[in-house]
Design a protein around this motif. Structure first.
Motif, short mmCIF file in Angstrom:
data_model
loop_
_atom_site.label_atom_id
_atom_site.label_comp_id
_atom_site.label_asym_id
_atom_site.label_seq_id
_atom_site.Cartn_x
_atom_site.Cartn_y
_atom_site.Cartn_z
N GLY A 1 0.81 -1.22 0.00
CA GLY A 1 0.00 0.00 0.00
C GLY A 1 0.84 1.26 0.00
N ALA A 2 0.27 2.32 -0.57
CA ALA A 2 1.03 3.57 -0.74
C ALA A 2 0.22 4.81 -0.35
N TYR A 3 -0.66 4.66 0.65
CA TYR A 3 -1.44 5.80 1.12
C TYR A 3 -1.10 6.09 2.58
N SER A 4 -1.46 7.27 3.05
CA SER A 4 -1.20 7.67 4.43
C SER A 4 -2.52 7.74 5.18
N GLU A 5 -2.64 6.95 6.25
CA GLU A 5 -3.89 6.87 7.02
C GLU A 5 -3.58 6.94 8.51
N GLY A 6 -4.61 7.20 9.32
CA GLY A 6 -4.45 7.27 10.76
C GLY A 6 -4.26 5.91 11.40
N SER A 7 -3.86 5.91 12.67
CA SER A 7 -3.56 4.66 13.38
C SER A 7 -4.79 3.82 13.64
N ASP A 8 -5.99 4.42 13.58
CA ASP A 8 -7.22 3.65 13.74
C ASP A 8 -7.61 2.92 12.47
N ILE A 9 -6.89 3.20 11.39
CA ILE A 9 -7.22 2.64 10.08
C ILE A 9 -6.10 1.78 9.53
N ALA A 10 -4.85 2.20 9.79
CA ALA A 10 -3.71 1.56 9.14
C ALA A 10 -2.56 1.33 10.11
N TYR A 11 -1.74 0.33 9.77
CA TYR A 11 -0.48 0.14 10.49
C TYR A 11 0.43 1.32 10.19
N GLN A 12 1.20 1.72 11.19
CA GLN A 12 1.95 2.97 11.09
C GLN A 12 3.43 2.79 10.80
#
Length: 284
Positions: A166-177
């Motif tokens: 994956g190549a998007y930036s999301e918050g910690s409630d949505i994605a691994y950081q």
């Protein structure tokens, strides 16, 4: 000029085939000569105007005809947001269905790319609408917390899954950081696919994930497809293609900047770019 600007131009020159269909076909022919199948993607995303959406539809329909006419070994990959998802779901689904219908007619496989988290549900819904008709696959991104669950549900329906990080930036409630957690989830989903899926694609440049895939393939007897970005590990892809079904993802089109910028935000891609500059990229 900033490092990111230089890197973006490097991506445009090394990873993107060029602005037009003819450029994509030339790149695909070179790839085919090494026994590799091309995944052709017309660049463009997040369209909220009807003209841009219509342009994407026309280009994809022309691309399908050109692949068939020129006897290119290739499939295509489309993004929901370039087909009208930002306008409304029905527009995107209608355009997606037009593309898959023509692609099926010509024996061409269609991938549906995955985008940011807020488009995941609609993307899966679009895909499942076409899944029963065949010759379609969907991308899942291991950086999203939900993807392991999505993989199980889709695999149970007979989906063909292309697994990426994956190549998007999301918050910690949505994605691994971080990369380690994303990679761990990639491995978790990959192991599940080897257990429960008959047809899937491992899309990665990560040597550890590739080695794990080879071991799982040997243990299960399953032969997945493998995919990488064009211009990163082409020499390796050519060697791998001698005994595995290998694909190179080839984007084309004038809208290369958003693609390049997003790739650079993905952890590890600057290192990939720099490494690719010093590695041989010969296909034959």
């Amino acid at each position: 000029m900033s490092i990111s600007s230089v890197a973006e131009k490097l991506i445009a020159g090394r990873w993107v085939a060029g602005p037009e269909i003819k450029d994509a076909l030339l790149a695909a022919k070179r790839i085919n000569s090494a026994g590799i199948t091309a995944i052709l993607n017309y660049l463009g995303e997040d369209f909220s105007d009807a003209d841009s959406v219509e342009d994407s539809l026309v280009v994809y329909l022309q691309l399908i005809s050109a692949i068939k006419r020129n006897k290119i070994k290739a499939c295509i990959s489309v993004k929901p947001s370039q087909l009208g998802l930002k306008i409304n779901y029905s527009t995107a689904l209608d355009n997606y269905s037009k593309i898959t219908a023509k692609a099926r007619k010509y024996g061409i496989f269609t991938w549906l790319d995955m985008e940011a988290h807020d488009a995941v549900d609609d993307t899966i819904r679009m895909y499942c609408h076409e899944l029963r008709k065949g010759a379609v696959g969907i991308c899942l991104q291991s950086y999203l917390l939900r993807s392991a669950k999505d993989a199980k549900e889709l695999a149970a329906k007979g989906a063909v899954i292309r697994l990426v990080k994956g190549a998007y930036s999301e918050g910690s409630d949505i994605a691994y950081q971080n990369r380690a957690s994303t990679t761990e989830n990639y491995a978790r989903i990959m192991r599940y696919l080897f257990r429960k899926s008959d047809k899937f694609m491992i899309a990665t440049h990560d040597p550890k994930m590739m080695d794990m895939a080879f071991k799982l393939s040997s243990a299960t007897g399953k032969k997945p497809m493998y995919a990488m970005l064009n211009g990163i590990r082409n020499s390796y892809a050519a060697q791998l293609a001698k005994h595995e079904h290998v694909f190179l993802y080839v984007p084309f089109g004038a809208a290369w900047l958003p693609y390049a910028s997003r790739r650079l935000r993905e952890e590890g891609h600057i290192q990939l770019i720099l490494r690719s500059l010093f590695e041989r990229q010969d296909l034959v």
